[in-house]
Scaffold this motif. Sequence first.
Motif, PDB file in Angstrom:
ATOM      1  N   LEU A 114     -27.396 -13.331 -27.991  1.00 45.20           N
ATOM      2  CA  LEU A 114     -26.132 -12.930 -27.365  1.00 45.20           C
ATOM      3  C   LEU A 114     -25.325 -12.016 -28.284  1.00 45.20           C
ATOM      4  CD1 LEU A 114     -25.013 -16.265 -25.645  1.00 45.20           C
ATOM      5  CD2 LEU A 114     -26.008 -14.241 -24.574  1.00 45.20           C
ATOM      6  N   TYR A 115     -25.348 -12.301 -29.576  1.00 45.98           N
ATOM      7  CA  TYR A 115     -24.627 -11.445 -30.527  1.00 45.98           C
ATOM      8  C   TYR A 115     -25.252 -10.055 -30.587  1.00 45.98           C
ATOM      9  CZ  TYR A 115     -22.670  -9.706 -34.904  1.00 45.98           C
ATOM     10  OH  TYR A 115     -22.054  -8.935 -35.845  1.00 45.98           O
ATOM     11  N   ARG A 116     -26.578 -10.012 -30.440  1.00 44.18           N
ATOM     12  CA  ARG A 116     -27.267  -8.728 -30.512  1.00 44.18           C
ATOM     13  C   ARG A 116     -26.913  -7.838 -29.330  1.00 44.18           C
ATOM     14  NH1 ARG A 116     -28.844  -4.508 -30.239  1.00 44.18           N
ATOM     15  NH2 ARG A 116     -30.793  -3.524 -30.944  1.00 44.18           N
ATOM     16  N   GLN A 118     -24.155  -8.323 -27.315  1.00 40.56           N
ATOM     17  CA  GLN A 118     -22.789  -8.515 -26.844  1.00 40.56           C
ATOM     18  C   GLN A 118     -22.099  -7.182 -26.550  1.00 40.56           C
ATOM     19  OE1 GLN A 118     -20.114 -10.244 -29.654  1.00 40.56           O
ATOM     20  NE2 GLN A 118     -20.615  -8.844 -31.319  1.00 40.56           N
ATOM     21  N   ILE A 121     -23.182  -6.153 -23.114  1.00 36.97           N
ATOM     22  CA  ILE A 121     -22.566  -7.008 -22.095  1.00 36.97           C
ATOM     23  C   ILE A 121     -21.099  -6.641 -21.897  1.00 36.97           C
ATOM     24  CG2 ILE A 121     -21.924  -9.379 -21.533  1.00 36.97           C
ATOM     25  CD1 ILE A 121     -24.432 -10.313 -22.967  1.00 36.97           C
ATOM     26  N   VAL A 122     -20.371  -6.404 -23.012  1.00 40.65           N
ATOM     27  CA  VAL A 122     -18.964  -5.985 -22.915  1.00 40.65           C
ATOM     28  C   VAL A 122     -18.855  -4.639 -22.217  1.00 40.65           C
ATOM     29  CG1 VAL A 122     -16.945  -5.303 -24.274  1.00 40.65           C
ATOM     30  CG2 VAL A 122     -18.246  -7.345 -24.905  1.00 40.65           C
ATOM     31  N   ASN A 284     -27.162   0.314 -21.226  1.00 43.31           N
ATOM     32  CA  ASN A 284     -27.147  -1.143 -21.408  1.00 43.31           C
ATOM     33  C   ASN A 284     -28.476  -1.769 -20.985  1.00 43.31           C
ATOM     34  OD1 ASN A 284     -24.330  -0.926 -22.139  1.00 43.31           O
ATOM     35  ND2 ASN A 284     -23.859  -0.830 -19.949  1.00 43.31           N
ATOM     36  N   ALA A 287     -29.005  -5.566 -22.015  1.00 49.45           N
ATOM     37  CA  ALA A 287     -28.310  -6.567 -21.201  1.00 49.45           C
ATOM     38  C   ALA A 287     -29.016  -6.763 -19.867  1.00 49.45           C
ATOM     39  CB  ALA A 287     -26.858  -6.146 -20.987  1.00 49.45           C
TER      40      ALA A 287
END
Length: 403
Positions: A114-116, A118, A121-122, A284, A287
Amino acid sequence: MKLADQTLPPATDEIAVCVAAVAAHDGEPAMPGHSFKFPLHVNARGMAIGIVATVLFVWALQWSEKFLVPLLLGVFIAYTLSPVVQWLERWHIQRAIGATLVTVAILAGLAAVLYRVQGEIVSVVDELPTITQKVTKLLTDGNGGQPSTIQQMQAAASEIERATANVGAGGPRAAARKIAPNAAAGGGIKVMDWVLAGSMGLVTFISQATMVVFLVFFLLLSGDTFKRKLVKLTGPSLTRKKVTVHILDDINTSIQAYMFMLLVTNSLLALLMWLALSAIGLENAGAWAIFAGLMHIMPYFGPLLITAATGMVAFMQFEQLRMVLLVAGASLAIATLVGTVVATWMTGRIARMNPAAVFVSLLFWGWLWGVWGLLLGVPVVVIVKVVAERVKGMEVLAELLGE
């Protein structure tokens, strides 16, 4: 006897002999061309009780969804991770420490992924207003002075409402008086209601995910305690204990193999989707690849959602039919390749089940529990099949579910 003179296939000959024997036993001659009726005795009372019990059982499953879904998900995940904890025990690591290490490692891995992604996703969340504006413009703008699709739908709905209101008391004028306040109040979508519903859904998901994590940890910590208790509860008979052990071992093996298959196929699909979408140039891509991997958990229906979502995003970005077809075609090809070839082959070797029965069971569990039913339906049916193969009186169900 003429039956012996006829040249029939072996199977047909055996059937004819059986029919003649039954007829002779009943004292009736086996007349040529006479239709043989199979005797069927129906216990109406027992059938009625069975139907009522089945309906009540299905209602109980639907009513207890919020309890059973986290429970089954935690049990299946614990079954999947149990070999890792056992491997750590063979290296003289205590089970409590091994269960803690495995749970923390899984959570850390999810957090790292998720950190990778993020940032992507944002970025997708930030682009939602722009996507909404484009969709609204496509739906509301008329073409050459013609009414838009939304306007035509609203006009049709108003006409239907006016026509149905005329049937009741008050006539057309009363209907017009009823419709006018509604039109003045506006039929717009209440966005805040959607936001509130989404927030409540997110809170519910987080709370259930927390319960699943703790359940997985405690199940890994307990080891084979519940297995020994179930074997003990079967009674003093050694035969029953052996059958129970075989059933639990088969369930354990089947669930572990199926969950491992899900991990492999979904990870492979996410990787291939990331490579394909990145090569095409879709923004993206990471994601959307994770989204595809999560949606592919749902058999049969996941690839359709993946294709529709990536096609819509491609249209919003490129605004060209050629690119939409390219992205949607690539998504559908990868999902079909992984889902049909790899997943179907592995599932067939693991579960050895009838594909039609699996599809019908997915329809049932999807209707019962929605998305979670599509995820948990196959493991539940695998468990039912394993139990039916070992328990006397359930041979019919085992035969229907088998290959």
